[in-house]
Scaffold this active site. Sequence first.
Site, short mmCIF file in Angstrom:
data_model
loop_
_atom_site.label_atom_id
_atom_site.label_comp_id
_atom_site.label_asym_id
_atom_site.label_seq_id
_atom_site.Cartn_x
_atom_site.Cartn_y
_atom_site.Cartn_z
N CYS A 1 0.72 -1.37 -0.14
CA CYS A 1 -0.40 -0.09 -0.58
C CYS A 1 0.64 1.18 -0.10
CB CYS A 1 -0.55 0.09 0.98
SG CYS A 1 -1.91 0.95 1.10
N CYS B 1 -5.20 -2.30 8.50
CA CYS B 1 -5.90 -1.64 8.14
C CYS B 1 -7.11 -2.01 8.15
CB CYS B 1 -6.15 -0.36 8.11
SG CYS B 1 -6.08 -0.79 5.88
#
Length: 356
Positions: A97, A194
């Site tokens: 990410c 997350c």
Amino acid sequence: MRAKQNKRVLLGMSGGTDSSVAAIILQDAGYEVTGITFRFYEKDAHTEYLDDAAELCTRLHIPHLVYDAREIFQQRIITYFINEYLKGRTPVPCTLCNNLLKWPLLQQVADEQDIYHIATGHYVQKVLHNGRWHISAGSDPDKDQSFFLWGLSQETLQRMLLPMGNLTKKEVRALAAERGFTKMAHKRDSQGVCFCPGDYRTFLREHTETGKIVPGIFYNEAGIPIGTHEGYPFYTIGQRRRLGIYQNQALFVKQIIPETNAVIICNRLQALEHNGMYLSHWYLACPDEIIGSNDEIIVKIRYRKQANRCRVTLTADNRLHVCLHEPLASIACGQAAVFYRNNIVLGGGIIDAVVE
Ligand SMILES: Nc1ncnc2c1ncn2[C@@H]1O[C@H](COP(=O)(O)OP(=O)(O)OP(=O)(O)O)[C@@H](O)[C@H]1O
């Protein structure tokens, strides 16, 4: 068009403590800050983080942008995450990410807005070493996030501002409180990945087709069945807990075989040790300084508490061969290996295979 040098900075704001304090510090330093919140993933349509980031920007009188990245995050991170487990590998979604989405998107939007600098609340610093920018460890050893940032381009590194780099989390919380941002000062740290902060197995179960993950057999090193497991993607090399096999000794996952849904178990830590590994998708800021170098290079395959000395060479098929000076246990394919020298990140890659 690429933004020219200016005193403007685009700051990634998650609505959490670190990026909020980063905004305050950058503003104090005289930068014209714009906040941006990427919508990566919203569990149960939860968007409080957007309100928190927007509220902070209002208080600081800075513009706040929202960028919907949910589709690209789904394709490049979540789908990859699930597929890696289905291949019997252990993915690194945060690394990907950062390297493929967060920082490149910051740079893209910054260019669109004619903002030169880009920033986050990461606990890392940057240094110029032999004419090339490198990430280096943050001052707070408990928060250092340099392990996740080994694949950034020189341009990204050059434009980066890292206000958390020389601070500890304690100092950051104190600063938020001192400036009257009480909610920020007391926000909990985010935990793990997350989009599945808890147990990744529940997430996998909910996001894979029925029948993809089914119970199978645990075998010992001699090939004798010793129990039933819940499906090979639920296990990681070196895993010791939650095996559901009860013996009078410690047991570890040694090998995962997706083709037969088999998981091999061993009872000695040494059986998990390897002397090296091969990396694909690698990036080195200065390849000539690392490949074939006899100078000490440290390789880490875990975020915390591990550092091995190694020598790095290039294979004929363009992978990095990492030859370890001391054997290392529990090397899982799919994980990142990150090279360091004196706390400076030299680069890294994705573990593709271990040296038997
Ligand atoms: N959704 C998001 N949109 C924009 N930037 C983000 C987002 N999530 C994280 N970031 C940026 O990346 C940095 C590191 O994120 P990470 O989730 O690893 O750290 P964190 O310790 O939870 O940070 P924070 O306390 O700011 O939430 C954040 O400080 C922030 O600058």
